[in-house]
Write a protein that holds these residues in place. Structure first.
Motif, short mmCIF file in Angstrom:
data_model
loop_
_atom_site.label_atom_id
_atom_site.label_comp_id
_atom_site.label_asym_id
_atom_site.label_seq_id
_atom_site.Cartn_x
_atom_site.Cartn_y
_atom_site.Cartn_z
N PRO A 159 0.82 -1.22 0.00
CA PRO A 159 0.00 0.00 0.00
C PRO A 159 0.85 1.27 0.00
CG PRO A 159 -0.10 -1.10 2.14
CD PRO A 159 0.79 -1.92 1.29
N TRP A 177 -5.94 -8.93 -7.76
CA TRP A 177 -5.05 -8.86 -6.59
C TRP A 177 -5.73 -9.50 -5.40
CZ3 TRP A 177 -3.70 -2.92 -7.09
CH2 TRP A 177 -2.99 -2.73 -8.27
N LYS A 178 -4.94 -10.21 -4.62
CA LYS A 178 -5.48 -10.81 -3.42
C LYS A 178 -5.54 -9.79 -2.29
CE LYS A 178 -4.68 -14.65 -0.21
NZ LYS A 178 -5.83 -15.52 -0.47
N SER A 179 -4.47 -9.02 -2.16
CA SER A 179 -4.43 -8.06 -1.05
C SER A 179 -3.57 -6.86 -1.39
CB SER A 179 -3.89 -8.74 0.20
OG SER A 179 -2.66 -9.37 -0.08
N ILE A 180 -3.81 -5.78 -0.66
CA ILE A 180 -2.97 -4.59 -0.75
C ILE A 180 -2.45 -4.37 0.65
CG2 ILE A 180 -2.86 -2.15 -1.37
CD1 ILE A 180 -5.30 -2.54 -3.10
N ASP A 181 -1.26 -4.89 0.92
CA ASP A 181 -0.85 -4.99 2.32
C ASP A 181 0.67 -5.07 2.41
OD1 ASP A 181 -1.10 -5.28 5.01
OD2 ASP A 181 -1.80 -7.35 4.97
N TYR A 182 1.20 -4.70 3.60
CA TYR A 182 2.63 -4.95 3.86
C TYR A 182 2.78 -6.41 4.26
CZ TYR A 182 2.96 0.15 3.99
OH TYR A 182 2.91 1.47 3.67
#
Lengths: 318, 344
Positions: free
Chosen positions: B165, B204-209
């Motif tokens: 993100p 996309w599966k996720s928007i993450d660190y």
């Protein structure tokens, strides 16, 4: 003679009255003095920052975060309307609206689920013997000892693709490929319910504990069915607990930041995340401030409606 | 129990004395989390008899908004190249002239006069790296040096991609993918960017660190990532490779600068000079797993580091890397609008 006696007794009565009045005033003054520390803390801690937010929401955004001290309504404009970045037409800020809707919707769902899970729990605890009650209450409060972030990561471990639930189901041959639970709206809702569940159970317990079970017995004696007893006797009497619990779950859910961030996978924002984006990478503090105040208004509006509806229900029954 | 308490108290008293004896000087560093080699700090403390404290931050925006109002008590911060011009323009940094310090001779030629800070009057290099693509090669066997894996992924990667993100990194990579220049305000390019990212997001599966955990555990097959972090992931799972998108990818350098309102200026300057010593720079890299800007430090690095595929960019992909300047507010506004639209 009689007259003087009369006057003196009137005077005595009057002075007695005055004394009562004085002591009443004293009492009020003492109460005021005693409540001062709390009031001061609340004013500085709550009203102060809110005022700063309110002022910031009417200023201009500085180029790299922060504000310029020039009045502007751009922040508030941005909450509701958007200027299309390509053709410049002005329209309703649909992105913000759908984020608001997601926040409200998921918070309501979480509140309902917490109520459904919390009510039987609270009822169970309240109907134990006095000694065992404390143990059960103690168990309910244990999760509070753990940091919110850690509890959220724990949920993540349970529902991820290679997590406990999926591994169990695959291990037993019940499913072929993992059920995708993490990084969905469902995950957010589940996480918020889990995190705020004790806030539902505790006020519910306080209400149910005070419930006069003789009324329940009386209802049974009058041949009421179990469902009818629950619906007509128990629920109306513990309504204050339901209202308090629902508010305590709904309000923090609406502004949740960590749970949607960790469990939602960041693909879908909630209001808390949208606000963070504006203060962080978006570098638009006035819009962030305006969104915060807007969130506050939404919460207040929702509470007003909720309390009013709940009250109407009570008066009908009394 | 009483003995334990007694021991504890004597230990505390001893500690107080140690501190008192040690406190010839202080230095307060404000740096990214999990980034500073404790051995490096111990060495500096011993060498100059200075007590160092380190406080973490997690983003350039956080650092900037904490330092800006003053009263923070920090002497040193480590802003990224894309933010250095903002710090200088807002007068937050002190001109310490690292270019006149004795160890400046060790700074590699290419980092002596960077675009973001011509002449290096304020900062010294900490580490530099790239934002690229980590791929679990056991899960995907295709070409990895392309940002198509994010923006137009093959079917087999659908739902197995993570994006970090970092709005500016994502936007600039997408802009370069669509053939534009980083920080562009060209509406035509941005319209394509929006459509591309909106469509790609569905895959996309996720928007993450947390890229390392996701890649190592196999939750995702592909993730936007930083090169050093990708190397750390490879140490836990040898299948993880790092790709440099040929369409363009952001480069960055974190730089050590002294704050304008620093209290321990002399110690801070000593620290800047200390960091340009190749042996010390090598310690930064050994911990953070990123390249540094000091010539000759490779000799002191762990054997595999300098030549690691995450550190040594292949010659044919070097020109695709771009040091992204701080994007002007107009661009930032457009990007935030698109980014919000994407995450609605």
């Amino acid at each position: 003679m009689a007259e003087t006696e009369n006057t003196s007794s009137v005077l005595a009565a009057q002075s007695h009255q005055v004394a009562i009045e004085a002591s009443r005033r004293n009492k009020i003054r003492n109460f005021r003095l005693l409540s001062m520390p709390a009031l001061i803390v609340l004013t500085i801690g709550a009203a102060g920052p809110l005022l700063i937010m309110l002022v910031y929401s009417f200023l201009k955004a500085a180029p790299y975060g922060g504000v310029v001290w020039e009045p502007s309504i751009d922040g508030w404009f941005g909450v509701f309307l958007k200027k299309d970045i390509f053709d410049g037409t002005i329209s309703i800020a649909t992105a913000h609206l759908s984020i608001l809707w997601r926040s409200v919707n998921l918070s309501i769902q979480s509140t309902l689920l917490a109520l459904i899970l919390g009510f039987p729990t609270a009822y169970f605890i309240a109907t134990r013997s006095v000694q065992t009650r404390n143990l059960w209450l103690f168990l309910i409060t244990i999760p509070f000892w753990t940091n919110l972030l850690i509890r959220t990561f724990a949920i993540m471990q349970v529902i991820r693709d290679q997590g406990i639930i999926n591994n169990f189901l695959i291990g037993w041959g019940l499913i072929e490929s993992p059920i995708e639970m993490l990084y969905t709206d469902f995950a957010i809702m589940l996480g918020m319910t889990y995190v705020y569940l004790p806030l539902m159970v505790l006020p519910l317990y306080a209400s149910i504990e005070k419930l006069d079970f003789r009324l329940v017995e009386a209802a049974y004696d009058l041949y009421a069915t179990r469902l009818r007893v629950l619906w007509r006797i128990i629920i109306p009497l513990v309504r204050p607990g339901i209202v308090a619990g629902s508010i305590l779950v709904f309000v923090p859910s609406l502004g949740a930041y960590v749970t949607p961030r960790v469990l939602g996978g960041g693909k879908h924002l909630m209001l808390g995340n949208l606000i963070e984006l504006q203060f962080g990478q978006g570098r638009n503090w006035p819009l962030g401030a305006a969104l915060s105040i807007f969130l506050l208004c939404v919460v207040m509006g929702a509470l007003l409606i909720y309390v009013r509806v709940a009250q109407r229900g009570t008066t009908e029954h009394v | 129990m009483r003995r334990v308490i007694k021991n504890l108290i004597s230990a505390l008293v001893a500690l107080m004395f140690v501190n008192a004896a040690h406190a010839a000087g202080e230095l307060h560093i404000f740096n990214w989390g999990d980034y500073t080699n404790p051995d490096l700090i111990a060495k500096f403390e011993q060498m100059y008899d200075v007590k160092v404290t380190i406080t973490d931050y997690d983003s350039n925006e956080t650092a900037l908004s904490k330092v800006r109002p003053g009263g923070h008590g920090f002497d040193i911060a480590v802003p990224t190249s894309s933010h250095i011009p903002i710090w200088i323009e807002e007068g937050l940094l002190m001109q310490t002239n690292p270019n006149e310090m004795p160890n400046f001779v060790h700074v590699a030629e290419q980092w002596r006069n960077p675009d973001w800070e011509p002449g290096r009057n304020y900062s010294v290099p900490w580490t530099w790296g790239s934002t690229g693509i980590s791929v679990n090669t056991a899960m995907y066997g295709g070409e990895i040096n392309t940002s198509e894996l994010f923006f137009s992924p093959p079917d087999e990667l659908h739902g197995r991609i993570n994006i970090v993100p970092e709005m500016n990194d994502v936007m600039n990579m997408a802009i370069m993918y669509e053939g534009g220049q980083p920080c562009t305000t060209d509406k035509e390019v941005l319209m394509r960017v929006r459509d591309t990212v909106m469509a790609a997001k569905e895959n996309w599966k996720s928007i993450d660190y947390g890229t390392k955990e996701k890649l190592v555990s196999g939750d995702v097959a592909v993730s936007m990532n930083w090169n050093g972090y990708s190397k750390r992931a490879r140490e836990e799972n040898p299948d993880i490779a790092f790709g440099y998108p040929k369409q363009g990818y952001p480069l960055w350098m974190d730089n050590v600068a002294v704050l304008a309102d620093a209290k321990n200026v002399e110690n801070a300057k000593l620290f800047q000079n200390f960091l340009m010593d190749p042996e010390n720079a090598a310690m930064i890299s050994a911990f953070a797993q990123y390249a540094n800007g000091i010539a000759g430090s490779e000799a002191y690095m762990p054997a595999d580091l300098a030549s690691a595929p995450e550190i040594a960019i292949p010659a044919e992909l070097q020109s695709a890397g771009v040091f992204v300047p701080p994007c002007p507010p107009e661009a930032q506004q457009l990007y935030t609008a698109i980014w919000t639209e994407v995450q609605k």
